[in-house]
Design a protein around this motif. Structure first.
Motif, PDB file in Angstrom:
ATOM      1  N   THR A  46      26.280 -38.123  26.097  1.00 11.37           N
ATOM      2  CA  THR A  46      25.854 -38.209  24.702  1.00 11.37           C
ATOM      3  C   THR A  46      24.753 -39.242  24.551  1.00 11.37           C
ATOM      4  OG1 THR A  46      28.095 -37.691  23.992  1.00 11.37           O
ATOM      5  CG2 THR A  46      26.651 -38.685  22.348  1.00 11.37           C
ATOM      6  N   ASN A 198      37.181 -37.928  18.058  1.00  8.14           N
ATOM      7  CA  ASN A 198      38.100 -37.626  19.159  1.00  8.14           C
ATOM      8  C   ASN A 198      37.956 -36.163  19.575  1.00  8.14           C
ATOM      9  OD1 ASN A 198      39.124 -40.200  19.218  1.00  8.14           O
ATOM     10  ND2 ASN A 198      41.049 -39.728  18.178  1.00  8.14           N
ATOM     11  N   GLU A 201      34.847 -35.635  21.505  1.00  8.92           N
ATOM     12  CA  GLU A 201      35.024 -36.176  22.860  1.00  8.92           C
ATOM     13  C   GLU A 201      35.896 -35.267  23.723  1.00  8.92           C
ATOM     14  OE1 GLU A 201      34.426 -40.973  22.038  1.00  8.92           O
ATOM     15  OE2 GLU A 201      36.459 -40.176  22.113  1.00  8.92           O
ATOM     16  N   SER A 219      28.539 -48.573  14.633  1.00  5.20           N
ATOM     17  CA  SER A 219      29.719 -48.825  15.466  1.00  5.20           C
ATOM     18  C   SER A 219      30.265 -47.503  16.007  1.00  5.20           C
ATOM     19  CB  SER A 219      30.789 -49.624  14.725  1.00  5.20           C
ATOM     20  OG  SER A 219      30.840 -49.289  13.377  1.00  5.20           O
ATOM     21  N   MET A 220      30.121 -46.427  15.235  1.00  3.90           N
ATOM     22  CA  MET A 220      30.536 -45.121  15.739  1.00  3.90           C
ATOM     23  C   MET A 220      29.586 -44.630  16.836  1.00  3.90           C
ATOM     24  SD  MET A 220      33.206 -43.461  15.240  1.00  3.90           S
ATOM     25  CE  MET A 220      34.090 -43.154  13.724  1.00  3.90           C
ATOM     26  N   LYS A 222      27.915 -46.442  18.890  1.00  4.44           N
ATOM     27  CA  LYS A 222      28.232 -47.203  20.100  1.00  4.44           C
ATOM     28  C   LYS A 222      29.470 -46.621  20.767  1.00  4.44           C
ATOM     29  CE  LYS A 222      29.894 -51.799  21.312  1.00  4.44           C
ATOM     30  NZ  LYS A 222      30.816 -52.570  20.495  1.00  4.44           N
ATOM     31  N   HIS A 223      30.450 -46.255  19.924  1.00  4.09           N
ATOM     32  CA  HIS A 223      31.679 -45.720  20.470  1.00  4.09           C
ATOM     33  C   HIS A 223      31.460 -44.419  21.237  1.00  4.09           C
ATOM     34  CE1 HIS A 223      35.909 -44.569  20.679  1.00  4.09           C
ATOM     35  NE2 HIS A 223      35.468 -43.363  20.385  1.00  4.09           N
ATOM     36  N   ILE A 224      30.652 -43.518  20.675  1.00  6.76           N
ATOM     37  CA  ILE A 224      30.585 -42.161  21.241  1.00  6.76           C
ATOM     38  C   ILE A 224      29.485 -41.983  22.286  1.00  6.76           C
ATOM     39  CG2 ILE A 224      29.074 -41.103  19.503  1.00  6.76           C
ATOM     40  CD1 ILE A 224      30.938 -38.661  19.567  1.00  6.76           C
ATOM     41  N   SER A 225      28.478 -42.869  22.306  1.00  4.72           N
ATOM     42  CA  SER A 225      27.291 -42.581  23.117  1.00  4.72           C
ATOM     43  C   SER A 225      27.302 -43.259  24.477  1.00  4.72           C
ATOM     44  CB  SER A 225      26.039 -43.039  22.370  1.00  4.72           C
ATOM     45  OG  SER A 225      26.037 -42.530  21.067  1.00  4.72           O
ATOM     46  N   ASN A 226      26.727 -42.582  25.476  1.00  2.00           N
ATOM     47  CA  ASN A 226      26.465 -43.211  26.757  1.00  2.00           C
ATOM     48  C   ASN A 226      25.178 -44.020  26.679  1.00  2.00           C
ATOM     49  OD1 ASN A 226      27.663 -40.301  27.219  1.00  2.00           O
ATOM     50  ND2 ASN A 226      28.434 -41.621  28.851  1.00  2.00           N
TER      51      ASN A 226
ATOM     52  N   PRO B 259      36.330 -47.737  14.463  1.00  5.41           N
ATOM     53  CA  PRO B 259      36.201 -48.235  15.833  1.00  5.41           C
ATOM     54  C   PRO B 259      36.137 -49.760  15.858  1.00  5.41           C
ATOM     55  CG  PRO B 259      34.187 -47.075  15.154  1.00  5.41           C
ATOM     56  CD  PRO B 259      35.170 -46.939  14.039  1.00  5.41           C
ATOM     57  N   ASN B 260      36.712 -50.312  16.892  1.00  2.00           N
ATOM     58  CA  ASN B 260      36.693 -51.744  17.107  1.00  2.00           C
ATOM     59  C   ASN B 260      35.262 -52.163  17.458  1.00  2.00           C
ATOM     60  OD1 ASN B 260      36.909 -54.289  18.136  1.00  2.00           O
ATOM     61  ND2 ASN B 260      38.727 -53.855  19.365  1.00  2.00           N
ATOM     62  N   PRO B 261      34.621 -52.952  16.583  1.00  2.00           N
ATOM     63  CA  PRO B 261      33.218 -53.276  16.852  1.00  2.00           C
ATOM     64  C   PRO B 261      33.039 -54.262  17.995  1.00  2.00           C
ATOM     65  CG  PRO B 261      33.948 -54.382  14.842  1.00  2.00           C
ATOM     66  CD  PRO B 261      35.108 -53.549  15.316  1.00  2.00           C
ATOM     67  N   ILE B 265      34.711 -51.464  25.885  1.00  2.00           N
ATOM     68  CA  ILE B 265      35.438 -50.355  26.507  1.00  2.00           C
ATOM     69  C   ILE B 265      35.555 -49.243  25.476  1.00  2.00           C
ATOM     70  CG2 ILE B 265      37.449 -49.859  27.970  1.00  2.00           C
ATOM     71  CD1 ILE B 265      38.321 -52.819  27.120  1.00  2.00           C
ATOM     72  N   ARG B 266      35.511 -48.011  25.949  1.00  2.00           N
ATOM     73  CA  ARG B 266      35.678 -46.894  25.031  1.00  2.00           C
ATOM     74  C   ARG B 266      37.152 -46.658  24.779  1.00  2.00           C
ATOM     75  NH1 ARG B 266      32.935 -40.970  25.284  1.00  2.00           N
ATOM     76  NH2 ARG B 266      30.796 -41.644  25.399  1.00  2.00           N
ATOM     77  N   GLU B 267      37.654 -47.205  23.679  1.00  2.00           N
ATOM     78  CA  GLU B 267      39.054 -46.959  23.338  1.00  2.00           C
ATOM     79  C   GLU B 267      39.118 -45.702  22.507  1.00  2.00           C
ATOM     80  OE1 GLU B 267      39.737 -50.377  21.038  1.00  2.00           O
ATOM     81  OE2 GLU B 267      40.355 -51.642  22.710  1.00  2.00           O
ATOM     82  N   ARG B 268      40.185 -44.936  22.675  1.00  2.00           N
ATOM     83  CA  ARG B 268      40.313 -43.756  21.842  1.00  2.00           C
ATOM     84  C   ARG B 268      40.580 -44.201  20.400  1.00  2.00           C
ATOM     85  NH1 ARG B 268      40.542 -38.421  22.723  1.00  2.00           N
ATOM     86  NH2 ARG B 268      41.769 -37.183  21.272  1.00  2.00           N
ATOM     87  N   LEU B 269      39.958 -43.504  19.440  1.00  2.00           N
ATOM     88  CA  LEU B 269      40.164 -43.873  18.043  1.00  2.00           C
ATOM     89  C   LEU B 269      41.548 -43.439  17.595  1.00  2.00           C
ATOM     90  CD1 LEU B 269      36.685 -42.824  16.657  1.00  2.00           C
ATOM     91  CD2 LEU B 269      37.437 -45.106  17.297  1.00  2.00           C
ATOM     92  N   PRO B 271      43.166 -41.872  14.575  1.00  2.00           N
ATOM     93  CA  PRO B 271      43.200 -41.266  13.231  1.00  2.00           C
ATOM     94  C   PRO B 271      44.627 -41.163  12.727  1.00  2.00           C
ATOM     95  CG  PRO B 271      42.857 -39.580  14.896  1.00  2.00           C
ATOM     96  CD  PRO B 271      42.923 -40.891  15.628  1.00  2.00           C
TER      97      PRO B 271
END
Ligand code: ATP
Ligand code: ATP
Ligand code: MG
Ligand code: MG
Lengths: 325, 336
Positions: A46, A198, A201, A219-220, A222-226, B259-261, B265-269, B271
């Motif tokens: 991503t 999720n 992903e 922040s999203m 950052k979470h989802i992207s490589n 998401p934890n800012p 590490i990519r933690e699963r969210l 919901p």
């Protein structure tokens, strides 16, 4: 990262819109919506795309899937430059590449039922019919957090967030390889955002999907992207692996952007120091030469008005277009 | 302080071919002069429809079936369309959630912004044009005079949203209802718009109702927050209490979903599992009960009242009953 893993390679992509005036409809100026954008996305990964509103993210996405004819540049998809392919030659690529649109209101046809909206691409590509088709539609609706009874209702009966989920189900319907997600979650509540992310992903790891993920929620992203790319006024300013970008932002614009992230914690957010961007926001209509950010940059030097900085590698795949480096 | 707005037991339904969609099922809240109230909650929980009821801009099949809406002491539920027209855009302005459908695609942006200014501010065309250009530059649209000659489809999503904001602010409203005003904006422009709203509040004492999914934005701008779920208000509290001492499991789930800012590490969210209630047949008890980790028998049968927790703090959850087991939020600020 071997060369062969690349699914998308964008080189110096440009898209200009003419502004026409007068009774002769003469082109008087150009909106340089995308003016030199380059990046690559590996298969199954991503790339997050962020930047000021109006900086050309949507136009970039639409040009990549050839909803807009590119003005210049290369769009290499799985080794083939599709930038100059004819509509007919594009047909096999139309199914492989899907887009989730930014505006969930304007992008759903109000006269069609939700089931038919989701099933439209299945019908166009003649993939399924009858019971198999309706089962797939019900499965998709449930997968995005709606229920199968919703198939017989119309878009105006749904809230903003519900409509966006219909758009996601529609994009997933034809099992694409590459999906451009244009702000797919900004209209959703945070719990459903988490569900959808999720879900994206999971789909990515199950089917090896590749995403271009456009969003404002940093922040999203950052979470989802490589990798994350930062655009400003039609130009790619910085691209880096996502943790690297967030911990070591190099471009002054990226630094300002990251400082403005609102934190969901009242005590922290009240004490937060933002880098406030001063100066006129420039217009993409006939932009002047040099760095697009110079008018608002506190580090601007004379060279910034003369020479447009190139996007260059400053080490380990961290690219930045700035004369500071 | 004088209450600018008081909503009592509001119920709004849509009558559709499949039945009555009970979008708002008894919502009460108030707003003080100069206050900024945040509204958060599940998508489809009735946030926008509550506001559309206040503006009396429901679609033809929608109807307020119960309740009162007092604005400066006047009951809007009883006001006729002529009175509402005077109030809308002048006393109460709304920034709508869908910038594309609220702009007229065949009219130039400039004409759309100047029209309400001419109507409500008693200005001539040239003055209104100047004010419109000024408002557009305030919301960060460069070369506003050129842009005013363009049509909505020539604007990016975020630029359309800013046009809507400029329109809503142009008549100095007493109450500004902003429905997801900054979702399509990048964070630097968002910060600029939020600053503009804060200024408006300080300078002319405008009250603000801000609907948003962005918990960072409410934390920043609002002093009090309403949480909605399934057509009901489930919790209301001052901002700090809502973030640090919430008393409703839905609010806990909401706070825990982002998401934890601070992690690499990519933690699963996380919901909230399950589906929102069907508003055609809303559940008898608590609407959140089927998805709640702490559900008790009574939750399925009786709708919880708003339990008083403290000053300005109420929560509609049976866990706040004196005989209920003591549980506290699994979500702690500072974890993150
Ligand atoms: N069809 C069009 N005709 C003319 N100009 C256009 C068209 N589409 C976009 N533009 C212009 O191109 C620029 C980039 O727009 P785009 O929609 O790509 O921005 P964006 O980065 O997606 O912004 P946002 O975050 O607000 O969605 C804007 O200045 C916009 O006005
Ligand atoms: N015209 C309509 N006809 C039938 N049902 C409707 C109509 N408009 C809204 N609804 C229903 O009313 C409920 C409340 O909708 P509303 O738009 O207020 O949600 P919301 O809380 O604003 O959600 P979001 O965060 O997604 O914008 C939803 O379940 C929606 O499906
Ligand atoms: Mg866009
Ligand atoms: Mg809404």
């Amino acid at each position: 990262m071997g060369e062969n893993k690349k699914l998308i390679e964008i080189n110096n992509l440009k898209k200009y819109f003419p502004i026409k005036k007068g009774i002769l409809n003469k082109t008087t100026s150009l909106v340089k919506a995308v003016d030199s954008v380059s990046f690559t996305i590996n298969k199954g990964e991503t790339l997050g795309l962020v930047g000021e509103s109006g900086c050309g993210k949507t136009t970039c996405g639409r040009t990549i899937i050839k909803l807009y004819e590119p003005t210049d540049g290369q769009i290499i998809y799985d080794g083939v430059d599709i930038a100059k392919l004819s509509n007919k030659e594009m047909v096999p690529y139309r199914k492989k590449m899907q887009m989730i649109f930014q505006d969930p209101y304007a992008s759903l046809d109000s006269r069609m039922t939700v089931g038919d909206i989701v099933g439209e691409a299945i019908d166009i590509h003649k993939l399924m019919s009858g019971k198999e088709r309706s089962e797939r539609i019900h499965y998709l609706l449930e997968r995005v957090g709606l229920n199968s009874e919703h198939a017989n209702r119309y878009p105006h009966e749904f809230s903003g967030g519900q409509r966006q989920r219909i758009g996601i189900a529609r994009a997933l319907a034809v099992q694409p390889e590459f999906i451009i997600c244009d702000e797919p979650i900004s209209a959703l509540d945070v719990s459903i955002q988490a569900q959808v992310v999720n879900m994206l992903e999971d789909l990515q790891s199950d089917f090896g999907l590749t995403y271009l993920f456009i969003a404002h929620d940093l922040s999203m992203v950052k979470h989802i992207s490589n990798k994350v790319g930062v655009m400003y006024l039609g130009v790619m300013m910085e691209v880096a692996e996502s943790n690297e970008l967030y911990t070591h932002p190099m471009h002054p614009y990226t630094q300002a952007l990251l400082s403005a992230i609102p934190v969901p914690d009242p005590k922290i957010t009240r004490g937060k120091k933002r880098i406030v961007l001063e100066g006129e926001i420039p217009s993409p209509i006939d932009p002047p030469p040099g760095c697009r950010f110079k008018g608002r940059c506190k580090f601007a030097k004379p060279i910034c008005s003369e020479i447009t900085p190139e996007l260059k590698d400053i080490g380990s795949g961290h690219f930045v277009a700035c004369h500071l480096y | 302080m004088e209450k600018l707005l008081q909503v009592n037991d509001l119920k709004t339904s849509f009558f559709t071919h499949v039945g009555e969609v009970k979008a708002v099922r008894g919502v009460s809240f108030y707003l003080d002069k100069g206050e900024a109230l945040g509204i958060v909650g599940e998508s489809g929980s009735g946030k926008s429809i509550t506001m559309m009821s206040i503006m009396k801009l429901l679609s033809d099949n929608g109807k307020i079936i119960n309740g009162d809406i007092y604005f400066e002491g006047k009951n809007l539920v009883k006001a006729d369309e002529g009175e509402m027209e005077k109030i809308r855009g002048n006393d109460i302005s709304m920034i709508f959630q869908d910038p594309m459908t609220s702009l007229n695609p065949v009219l130039k942006i400039g004409d759309q912004i100047t029209e309400p200014i001419i109507k409500h501010k008693n200005m001539n065309k040239a003055e209104a044009y100047k004010r419109a250009a000024h408002m557009l530059s305030l919301v960060g649209i460069p070369s506003p005079e050129d842009r005013m000659k363009q049509y909505p489809h020539e604007f990016s999503g975020g630029m359309r949203q800013r046009v809507m904001i400029a329109m809503a602010l142009s008549c100095d409203p007493k109450l500004l209802i902003a429905d997801e005003p900054t979702t399509a904006l990048d964070v630097t422009i968002q910060a600029q718009i939020l600053e503009l709203m804060k200024e408006l509040r300080e300078k002319i004492n405008t009250s603000i109702i801000l609907i948003t999914h962005d918990l960072g934005v409410v934390a920043d701008v609002c002093s009090r927050i309403n949480v909605m779920y399934g057509g009901l208000l489930v919790e209301t509290a001052n901002t700090d209490d809502l973030f640090y001492d919430s008393r409703h499991p839905y609010t806990w789930g909401l706070l825990g979903s982002v998401p934890n800012p601070n992690t690499l590490i990519r933690e699963r969210l996380k919901p909230i599992e399950g589906q929102p209630p069907d508003l055609l047949n809303p559940p008898k008890g608590c609407p959140f009960a089927p998805r709640c980790e702490y559900t008790m028998k009574i939750c399925m049968t009786d709708r919880p009242p708003m339990f008083e927790i403290g000053e300005n703090h109420k929560a509609a959850c049976w866990l706040n009953h004196k005989d209920a087991p003591k549980v506290s939020s699994p979500f702690k600020r500072g974890d993150k």
